[in-house]
Design a protein around this motif. Structure first.
Motif, PDB file in Angstrom:
ATOM      1  N   ILE A 392       2.519   1.368  -5.079  1.00 15.69           N
ATOM      2  CA  ILE A 392       2.037   2.056  -6.283  1.00 15.69           C
ATOM      3  C   ILE A 392       1.270   1.088  -7.169  1.00 15.69           C
ATOM      4  O   ILE A 392       0.182   1.392  -7.670  1.00 15.69           O
ATOM      5  CB  ILE A 392       3.227   2.697  -7.038  1.00 15.69           C
ATOM      6  N   ARG A 393       1.824  -0.110  -7.313  1.00 16.01           N
ATOM      7  CA  ARG A 393       1.159  -1.115  -8.158  1.00 16.01           C
ATOM      8  C   ARG A 393      -0.252  -1.418  -7.646  1.00 16.01           C
ATOM      9  O   ARG A 393      -1.204  -1.518  -8.417  1.00 16.01           O
ATOM     10  CB  ARG A 393       2.002  -2.391  -8.182  1.00 16.01           C
ATOM     11  N   SER A 394      -0.381  -1.526  -6.329  1.00 18.46           N
ATOM     12  CA  SER A 394      -1.683  -1.849  -5.749  1.00 18.46           C
ATOM     13  C   SER A 394      -2.669  -0.695  -5.931  1.00 18.46           C
ATOM     14  O   SER A 394      -3.806  -0.901  -6.363  1.00 18.46           O
ATOM     15  CB  SER A 394      -1.513  -2.178  -4.265  1.00 18.46           C
ATOM     16  N   LYS A 410      -9.479   7.169  -2.479  1.00 20.34           N
ATOM     17  CA  LYS A 410      -8.359   7.017  -1.550  1.00 20.34           C
ATOM     18  C   LYS A 410      -7.113   6.526  -2.299  1.00 20.34           C
ATOM     19  O   LYS A 410      -6.003   6.983  -2.015  1.00 20.34           O
ATOM     20  CB  LYS A 410      -8.742   6.062  -0.407  1.00 20.34           C
ATOM     21  N   CYS A 411      -7.304   5.606  -3.258  1.00 20.60           N
ATOM     22  CA  CYS A 411      -6.167   5.138  -4.065  1.00 20.60           C
ATOM     23  C   CYS A 411      -5.551   6.306  -4.839  1.00 20.60           C
ATOM     24  O   CYS A 411      -4.335   6.466  -4.899  1.00 20.60           O
ATOM     25  CB  CYS A 411      -6.616   4.065  -5.067  1.00 20.60           C
ATOM     26  N   ARG A 412      -6.417   7.117  -5.423  1.00 19.92           N
ATOM     27  CA  ARG A 412      -5.930   8.243  -6.239  1.00 19.92           C
ATOM     28  C   ARG A 412      -5.139   9.238  -5.378  1.00 19.92           C
ATOM     29  O   ARG A 412      -4.044   9.651  -5.735  1.00 19.92           O
ATOM     30  CB  ARG A 412      -7.113   8.958  -6.902  1.00 19.92           C
ATOM     31  N   ASN A 413      -5.715   9.594  -4.220  1.00 25.00           N
ATOM     32  CA  ASN A 413      -5.033  10.565  -3.354  1.00 25.00           C
ATOM     33  C   ASN A 413      -3.690  10.036  -2.877  1.00 25.00           C
ATOM     34  O   ASN A 413      -2.700  10.772  -2.823  1.00 25.00           O
ATOM     35  CB  ASN A 413      -5.910  10.931  -2.154  1.00 25.00           C
ATOM     36  N   ALA A 414      -3.651   8.750  -2.538  1.00 24.19           N
ATOM     37  CA  ALA A 414      -2.400   8.158  -2.060  1.00 24.19           C
ATOM     38  C   ALA A 414      -1.341   8.205  -3.158  1.00 24.19           C
ATOM     39  O   ALA A 414      -0.175   8.541  -2.903  1.00 24.19           O
ATOM     40  CB  ALA A 414      -2.649   6.719  -1.615  1.00 24.19           C
ATOM     41  N   LEU A 415      -1.754   7.881  -4.379  1.00 28.63           N
ATOM     42  CA  LEU A 415      -0.808   7.884  -5.500  1.00 28.63           C
ATOM     43  C   LEU A 415      -0.281   9.281  -5.768  1.00 28.63           C
ATOM     44  O   LEU A 415       0.928   9.488  -5.948  1.00 28.63           O
ATOM     45  CB  LEU A 415      -1.507   7.387  -6.768  1.00 28.63           C
ATOM     46  N   GLU A 416      -1.190  10.249  -5.811  1.00 24.66           N
ATOM     47  CA  GLU A 416      -0.761  11.606  -6.146  1.00 24.66           C
ATOM     48  C   GLU A 416       0.206  12.133  -5.089  1.00 24.66           C
ATOM     49  O   GLU A 416       1.176  12.808  -5.399  1.00 24.66           O
ATOM     50  CB  GLU A 416      -1.987  12.523  -6.307  1.00 24.66           C
ATOM     51  N   LYS A 417      -0.072  11.768  -3.839  1.00 20.67           N
ATOM     52  CA  LYS A 417       0.783  12.223  -2.751  1.00 20.67           C
ATOM     53  C   LYS A 417       2.166  11.565  -2.847  1.00 20.67           C
ATOM     54  O   LYS A 417       3.198  12.235  -2.772  1.00 20.67           O
ATOM     55  CB  LYS A 417       0.118  11.864  -1.415  1.00 20.67           C
ATOM     56  N   LEU A 418       2.152  10.238  -3.036  1.00 19.85           N
ATOM     57  CA  LEU A 418       3.400   9.478  -3.078  1.00 19.85           C
ATOM     58  C   LEU A 418       4.289   9.945  -4.228  1.00 19.85           C
ATOM     59  O   LEU A 418       5.491  10.192  -4.056  1.00 19.85           O
ATOM     60  CB  LEU A 418       3.049   7.998  -3.287  1.00 19.85           C
ATOM     61  N   GLY A 434       5.822   8.601 -15.566  1.00 19.37           N
ATOM     62  CA  GLY A 434       4.959   7.706 -16.360  1.00 19.37           C
ATOM     63  C   GLY A 434       3.761   7.244 -15.542  1.00 19.37           C
ATOM     64  O   GLY A 434       2.622   7.227 -16.017  1.00 19.37           O
ATOM     65  N   THR A 435       4.017   6.896 -14.282  1.00 21.98           N
ATOM     66  CA  THR A 435       2.935   6.437 -13.412  1.00 21.98           C
ATOM     67  C   THR A 435       1.939   7.564 -13.157  1.00 21.98           C
ATOM     68  O   THR A 435       0.727   7.367 -13.199  1.00 21.98           O
ATOM     69  CB  THR A 435       3.508   5.941 -12.066  1.00 21.98           C
ATOM     70  N   LEU A 436       2.470   8.765 -12.897  1.00 23.50           N
ATOM     71  CA  LEU A 436       1.586   9.901 -12.656  1.00 23.50           C
ATOM     72  C   LEU A 436       0.768  10.199 -13.921  1.00 23.50           C
ATOM     73  O   LEU A 436      -0.412  10.556 -13.842  1.00 23.50           O
ATOM     74  CB  LEU A 436       2.400  11.122 -12.231  1.00 23.50           C
ATOM     75  N   GLY A 437       1.387  10.011 -15.071  1.00 24.75           N
ATOM     76  CA  GLY A 437       0.662  10.165 -16.334  1.00 24.75           C
ATOM     77  C   GLY A 437      -0.517   9.209 -16.395  1.00 24.75           C
ATOM     78  O   GLY A 437      -1.640   9.582 -16.768  1.00 24.75           O
ATOM     79  N   LEU A 438      -0.263   7.955 -15.992  1.00 26.32           N
ATOM     80  CA  LEU A 438      -1.330   6.945 -15.985  1.00 26.32           C
ATOM     81  C   LEU A 438      -2.443   7.346 -15.014  1.00 26.32           C
ATOM     82  O   LEU A 438      -3.636   7.228 -15.321  1.00 26.32           O
ATOM     83  CB  LEU A 438      -0.742   5.582 -15.594  1.00 26.32           C
ATOM     84  N   VAL A 439      -2.048   7.855 -13.845  1.00 28.46           N
ATOM     85  CA  VAL A 439      -3.042   8.278 -12.851  1.00 28.46           C
ATOM     86  C   VAL A 439      -3.936   9.362 -13.443  1.00 28.46           C
ATOM     87  O   VAL A 439      -5.164   9.283 -13.396  1.00 28.46           O
ATOM     88  CB  VAL A 439      -2.349   8.799 -11.567  1.00 28.46           C
ATOM     89  N   HIS A 440      -3.317  10.393 -14.045  1.00 27.61           N
ATOM     90  CA  HIS A 440      -4.108  11.472 -14.649  1.00 27.61           C
ATOM     91  C   HIS A 440      -5.013  10.923 -15.750  1.00 27.61           C
ATOM     92  O   HIS A 440      -6.166  11.317 -15.887  1.00 27.61           O
ATOM     93  CB  HIS A 440      -3.194  12.560 -15.223  1.00 27.61           C
TER      94      HIS A 440
END
Length: 477
Positions: A392-394, A410-418, A434-440
């Motif tokens: 996730i950090r990467s 690809k980073c975004r899709n991987a994060l949302e999936k994970l 919190g992490t998903l919040g950061l992604v959005h």
């Protein structure tokens, strides 16, 4: 010395040659440029005057000025042989390089002699009082040198060839240079999600003007393949194969064409033939590695329990060729990434980690390279090291570089999936929300981000990071 060093330096800076074209040695692997330029001369791929001039500059960067002078002498021989009636005009870059090398050798008299030779030649060539006329072949020579120094330089190379074409729009060589620069630029703009094909017309024009140049023909074929016009592309490859069945520069592109057509064995056959001629080519070794990797994927896809020794052999061969490519060209970013992934595939995790770090230390990375790196490194942590938090950090590091690219998507899709998986299973903790919040929020999806941060705060009411992020988002709406 009677010549003032300062006024000499000022005159030198006015010259048009490799020393004034800002070609920085930290942007290339010098040994690799020397090797490939030598190979090209062996097969007469381009004007040898251009190549001798470039080699003299490379020798200077490697601190062998005597060797540099020998290359300039060769360039002069070539000029006499090929352009006996235009010696001055065709020697301007060579003489400029001479002047700079003598200057660095502290042989100021000789440096001054060459400066004067250039200045006098310009005065004869130019009808106006101002001696600096722009000669198209000098623009072209600069363009070829820039192409050799890597992707940071491609935009400048394209402009040089465009300038050369202003004066001579039908010059075959200038058209090849322009089309090559356009093609290479486009390879990168595709990774940066710009879907454009401005290189198609220049490539067609270059092929029309250079019916014997099979290298530019192969680039046109690859471009047509990108545009799903595979059969037309293959016709060009077959036609070129009849003309130059042994030219390694053509063969490497033909092999790439067949590999992407999933005719991997045919590609390998062609690559082995080319490697027999230029055994140190980083490009060829990388392509061979990609072929063995394709065979490995194919085997895993078609066989439920692929024989272990077959799998191991394909991994071993891929690793060998990817590693050779990075040894030959220490700035070869994508070969390092492919090598690291293949080490991981072979469960050689320490070597994988080491190789990822080497990839990241290549000093000429553009933003889309870095995003690509974070994506692959994230996958390594997630699937091989089984560390979701590191993965996730990467991925997030990749997202934080807020410029569009395939790697970032690809980073975004991987994060949302994970994160989505954990949350759906009801395992989501404050960190996940919190992490998903950061992604959005990095994707500019503010309402979704607010919702996630609110859930994170509900689970962890005193977290200052989430509270601050939430209030910043609310203020920005």
């Amino acid at each position: 010395s009677t010549i003032s060093k300062n006024s000499l330096k000022n005159s030198l800076l006015q010259l048009e040659c490799h020393f004034t074209w800002t070609l920085l040695k930290q942007d290339v692997d010098l040994d690799n440029v020397e090797e490939t330029t030598g190979d090209q001369m062996e097969f007469f791929v381009k004007s040898s005057i251009t190549n001798y001039n470039l080699l003299s500059y490379i020798c200077h960067l490697k601190n062998s000025n005597e060797e540099a002078l020998r290359n300039l002498q060769q360039a002069e021989e070539e000029v006499k042989k090929n352009y006996p009636d235009e010696i001055a005009r065709r020697s301007l870059v060579t003489w400029g390089n001479y002047a700079w090398i003598y200057y660095y050798m502290e042989r100021y008299e000789e440096a001054q002699t060459y400066v004067s030779k250039v200045e006098n030649s310009y005065k004869k060539l130019s009808s106006t009082a101002q001696w600096k006329i722009q000669l198209p072949e000098i623009y072209a020579e600069q363009g070829w040198a820039l192409l050799k120094f890597g992707r940071k330089y491609y935009e400048r190379a394209k402009n040089c060839f465009a300038n050369a074409l202003k004066n001579e729009p039908n010059n075959p060589e200038f058209n090849v240079g322009y089309a090559t620069a356009m093609y290479r630029l486009e390879q990168f703009s595709q990774r940066q999600c710009e879907d454009v094909s401005p290189s198609l017309e220049p490539l067609k024009r270059a092929v029309e003007l250079n019916p014997e140049d099979t290298i530019i023909m192969a680039l046109l074929a690859l471009k047509l393949q990108d545009l799903k016009q595979v059969d037309e592309g293959e016709r060009y490859i077959e036609k070129a194969m009849e003309k130059t069945p042994d030219l390694p520069y053509f063969l490497r592109y033909a092999a790439k064409f067949y590999r992407r057509r999933e005719k991997v064995d045919k590609a390998l056959e062609i690559l082995k033939k080319a490697l027999a001629v230029t055994p140190k080519s980083a490009f060829l070794h990388h392509q061979v590695g990609l072929c063995y990797r394709a065979k490995l994927l194919q085997l895993k896809k078609t066989t439920r329990y692929p024989p272990q020794e077959q799998v191991e052999e394909l991994i071993r061969l891929s690793i060998f060729h990817f590693k050779t490519a990075t040894n030959q060209k220490t700035t070869f970013f994508s070969a390092y990434i492919d090598l690291a992934n293949m080490y991981a595939e072979g469960k050689r995790y320490e070597e994988a980690e080491e190789t990822f770090q080497k990839a990241f230390q290549v000093n000429i990375l553009c933003y889309d390279d870095k995003q690509e790196f974070y994506y692959h490194y994230g996958n390594f942590q997630r699937f091989h090291m089984e560390s979701k938090s590191e993965a996730i950090r990467s991925y997030i590091e990749g997202l934080k570089i807020e410029k569009d690219s395939i790697g970032r998507n690809k980073c975004r899709n991987a994060l949302e999936k994970l994160l989505g998986q954990r949350i759906q299973r009801g395992l989501g903790d404050a960190t996940d929300f919190g992490t998903l919040g950061l992604v959005h929020s990095l994707n500019g999806e503010k309402h979704e981000a607010i919702e996630c941060y609110e859930k994170a705060i509900a689970l962890c009411p005193d977290n200052e990071e989430y509270l601050r992020a939430l209030s910043e988002l609310q203020l920005s709406i």
